[in-house]
Scaffold this motif. Structure first.
Motif, PDB file in Angstrom:
ATOM      1  N   ASP A 163       0.837  -1.869  -0.432  1.00 49.18           N
ATOM      2  CA  ASP A 163      -0.201   0.535  -0.001  1.00 49.18           C
ATOM      3  C   ASP A 163       0.884   1.543  -0.133  1.00 49.18           C
ATOM      4  OD1 ASP A 163      -2.574  -0.670   0.180  1.00 49.18           O
ATOM      5  OD2 ASP A 163      -2.085  -1.892   2.303  1.00 49.18           O
ATOM      6  N   MET A 164       0.200   2.338  -1.196  1.00 49.12           N
ATOM      7  CA  MET A 164       1.380   3.303  -0.650  1.00 49.12           C
ATOM      8  C   MET A 164       0.919   4.925   0.059  1.00 49.12           C
ATOM      9  SD  MET A 164       3.244   3.026  -3.329  1.00 49.12           S
ATOM     10  CE  MET A 164       3.694   2.096  -4.273  1.00 49.12           C
ATOM     11  N   VAL A 165       1.038   5.238   0.525  1.00 46.81           N
ATOM     12  CA  VAL A 165       1.229   6.128   1.589  1.00 46.81           C
ATOM     13  C   VAL A 165       1.346   7.532   1.305  1.00 46.81           C
ATOM     14  CG1 VAL A 165       0.822   4.563   3.607  1.00 46.81           C
ATOM     15  CG2 VAL A 165       2.941   5.933   2.920  1.00 46.81           C
ATOM     16  N   PHE A 166       2.150   7.829   0.237  1.00 45.36           N
ATOM     17  CA  PHE A 166       2.794   9.236  -0.219  1.00 45.36           C
ATOM     18  C   PHE A 166       3.343   9.051  -1.494  1.00 45.36           C
ATOM     19  CE2 PHE A 166       2.882   9.712   5.149  1.00 45.36           C
ATOM     20  CZ  PHE A 166       2.297  10.691   5.039  1.00 45.36           C
ATOM     21  N   ILE A 167       3.535   9.962  -2.383  1.00 46.24           N
ATOM     22  CA  ILE A 167       4.221  10.084  -3.587  1.00 46.24           C
ATOM     23  C   ILE A 167       4.413  11.103  -3.254  1.00 46.24           C
ATOM     24  CG2 ILE A 167       4.192   9.310  -5.982  1.00 46.24           C
ATOM     25  CD1 ILE A 167       2.577   6.936  -4.554  1.00 46.24           C
ATOM     26  N   GLU A 225       6.353   5.666  -1.243  1.00 46.15           N
ATOM     27  CA  GLU A 225       6.627   5.766  -0.181  1.00 46.15           C
ATOM     28  C   GLU A 225       5.725   4.655   0.571  1.00 46.15           C
ATOM     29  OE1 GLU A 225       8.508   8.023   2.925  1.00 46.15           O
ATOM     30  OE2 GLU A 225       8.653   6.667   3.855  1.00 46.15           O
ATOM     31  N   GLU A 231      -1.039  13.370  -4.536  1.00 45.60           N
ATOM     32  CA  GLU A 231      -1.015  14.203  -3.704  1.00 45.60           C
ATOM     33  C   GLU A 231      -1.816  13.452  -2.492  1.00 45.60           C
ATOM     34  OE1 GLU A 231      -0.413  16.666  -0.707  1.00 45.60           O
ATOM     35  OE2 GLU A 231       0.980  16.188  -2.818  1.00 45.60           O
ATOM     36  N   GLU A 232      -3.542  12.926  -2.821  1.00 43.19           N
ATOM     37  CA  GLU A 232      -4.744  12.848  -2.115  1.00 43.19           C
ATOM     38  C   GLU A 232      -5.108  11.456  -2.460  1.00 43.19           C
ATOM     39  OE1 GLU A 232      -6.896  14.590   0.605  1.00 43.19           O
ATOM     40  OE2 GLU A 232      -5.576  16.026  -0.343  1.00 43.19           O
ATOM     41  N   PRO A 272      -2.812   8.365  -3.064  1.00 46.79           N
ATOM     42  CA  PRO A 272      -1.565   7.437  -3.569  1.00 46.79           C
ATOM     43  C   PRO A 272      -1.672   6.864  -3.515  1.00 46.79           C
ATOM     44  CG  PRO A 272      -1.493   8.196  -1.207  1.00 46.79           C
ATOM     45  CD  PRO A 272      -2.731   8.780  -2.287  1.00 46.79           C
ATOM     46  N   GLU A 273      -3.137   6.066  -3.648  1.00 42.70           N
ATOM     47  CA  GLU A 273      -3.577   4.203  -3.728  1.00 42.70           C
ATOM     48  C   GLU A 273      -3.440   4.140  -4.832  1.00 42.70           C
ATOM     49  OE1 GLU A 273      -4.738   6.643  -1.387  1.00 42.70           O
ATOM     50  OE2 GLU A 273      -7.141   5.841  -2.102  1.00 42.70           O
TER      51      GLU A 273
END
Lengths: 130, 377
Positions: A39-43, A62, A86-87, A89-90
């Motif tokens: 799972d992506m949390v920050f790009i 990340e 930004e909002e 990342p998923e």
């Protein structure tokens, strides 16, 4: 199973590149890479207008598991970034090859794309890693 | 080492689990998205295969005296039948050999549940120290453990069980257990949500798993188990504490039972000394109010000096930002820095838990743009 579309080109660091009709190149990470990262949390994306060289790190994805540098497959100017990430990342997890694209480059030299792997070569690379 | 499979291995594969090696067991990491699984437990109900945990029954005339010597918390606190107690088991230096829950089953009989990875070490320790006590030790490999957690977990478990069992557990108080028809059901868990931990004969586990799945309880992997327990401010053995650190420096001072002073539990002498040491460390919570994720072993700094280390760091899906547990000197509070990918970033020191019963418990200075959950801040 990994989704490896045949119209994309691939790097061994698991980015894909798509040559668009207007001659620009859209870049993202592969379905295989998102699966490994989870799972992506920050790009973190590059600034629009920045000049990047091929193989230069210019973004960070990340996930819950790890932070990973993203290398531009081609040289050129960053002309657009995927602000949706930004909002959400998923999107990278849900649609790595399409809605989860990272940035758009106006390439200096389109022939750099020829040095990248095609879908068959990338599939073989993944098979060899297993 | 051969990788052990749990009795639910086939169910995990069927649910599309990504399996990983965890302490010698093949366990589900996630079933697609660990963040969605995390939210499912905070908002509804999720189930965890915890059959790798070690279950041991200790009984006999000398069991009370034995456990008073073996455990840092005092089983005299287990006055009523079925009551549960969280405690550390220490070595002579006061270091944590393991953390565990001990349940009062009946007079002179207790059940202890501890970690999978420490199994051999702890069993060896128990057998070495039982000399002189009239106790028998019974490893319950015939039992399998399942945790069901979340605001709707208890109702869904009760609906899945025979009515005769459900009526007996519906009024169970937190940190209490009941044994009924071969099943042991405790109102305990590792998520900061309400729920049950169930131990039942291995051949019954798949049936219960399927019934719960049918009633909408989602399977939850180790990935979400870790972010849930971290948000709840619960320690993970091997990360937040180990044999080289004591409970006082691991946020577990509350689990040490100092009274009566004459109870000579293993590690007491070393701990008494540490208790007087004003320069000892403490375990604190950290919140990162900027982008980035805190990770295990990142350095914690104050004025450019390294003062400590993150013991568990991750992304909090409920808060939408990174949180961590970190070991720092006792005098430190307020703000600190963490070295994140080579760069120092500011983090705030807070008192865990971060999240309990679906609610954020630490105050946040400002909003951070991020993933789900941010709008609730």
């Amino acid at each position: 199973m990994n989704n490896i579309p045949s119209h994309l080109k691939y790097t061994d660091s698991h980015e894909w590149s798509e040559l668009l009709d207007d001659g620009t190149v859209r870049i993202g990470i592969t379905d295989h890479a998102q699966g490994l990262l989870g799972d992506m949390v920050f790009i973190e994306l590059p600034e629009v207008g920045r000049e990047v060289a091929a193989a230069e790190d210019c973004a960070v994805v990340e996930s819950v598991k790890a932070a990973s540098d993203i290398y531009s497959p081609v040289s050129g100017e960053i002309i657009e970034i995927n602000t949706e990430l930004e909002e959400n990342p998923e999107l990278v997890n849900q649609s790595a090859n399409q809605d989860g694209w990272l940035f758009l480059v106006r390439p200096q030299d389109i022939s750099e794309l020829d040095k990248l792997m095609d879908a068959n070569a990338y599939s073989e690379l993944l098979a060899a890693d297993e | 080492m051969t990788i052990k499979q749990t009795p639910l291995a086939a169910s995990h594969i069927q649910a599309n689990a990504k399996m990983v090696d965890f302490g010698g067991w093949e366990m589900p990491l996630h079933y697609g998205s660990q963040i969605e699984e995390h939210h499912a437990v905070r908002q509804d109900a999720g189930m965890f295969d915890v059959s790798h945990m070690t279950i041991v029954d200790v009984s006999g005339e000398g069991v009370d005296e034995f456990l008073k010597r073996l455990l840092a918390n005092n089983i005299d606190r287990l006055k009523s039948k079925g009551k549960a107690l969280y405690t550390c088991m220490l070595n002579e230096q006061g270091g944590v050999l393991d953390d565990l829950i001990v349940y009062n089953l009946e007079p002179e009989k207790y059940r202890i549940v501890f970690n999978a990875a420490t199994r051999d070490k702890v069993m060896d320790w128990i057998h070495r120290h039982k000399k002189g006590f009239y106790v028998s030790i019974n490893e319950r490999d015939d039992l399998t453990m399942l945790a069901v957690q979340g605001p709707n977990a208890r109702a869904k478990v009760e609906a899945a069980l025979p009515a005769a069992v459900s009526t007996l557990i519906t009024d169970l108080a937190p940190f209490h257990s009941v044994e009924v028809e071969n099943m042991f059901i405790a109102r305990t868990g590792y998520t900061g949500e309400d729920g049950y931990e169930l131990m039942l004969p291995t051949n019954k586990i798949t049936e219960l798993w399927d019934a719960l799945a049918h009633s909408g309880v989602r399977p939850i992997g180790l990935g979400a188990r870790d972010t849930l327990r971290l948000e709840a401010g619960m320690n993970l053995y091997g990360a937040d504490m180990n044999e080289t650190v004591n409970p006082l420096e691991s946020g577990l001072g509350w689990t040490i039972s100092w009274e009566p002073a004459e109870r000579n539990f293993i590690g007491r002498v070393a701990l008494e000394k540490k208790r007087k040491d004003k320069n000892r460390n403490k375990l604190v919570g950290l919140v990162l109010e900027t982008k980035g994720v805190l990770r295990n072993h990142q350095k914690v700094m104050l004025d450019g000096q390294v003062i400590g280390e993150i013991t568990s760091g991750s992304f909090s899906p409920t808060m939408g930002l990174a949180i961590a547990l970190a070991r720092v000197p006792r005098s430190v509070s307020g703000m600190c820095q963490v070295e994140l990918r080579g760069k120092p970033v500011v983090a705030r020191i807070v008192t865990p838990p971060f999240v309990r019963n679906g609610k954020i418990c630490v105050e946040l200075d400002h909003k951070i743009k991020s993933t789900t959950g941010a709008e609730e801040l």
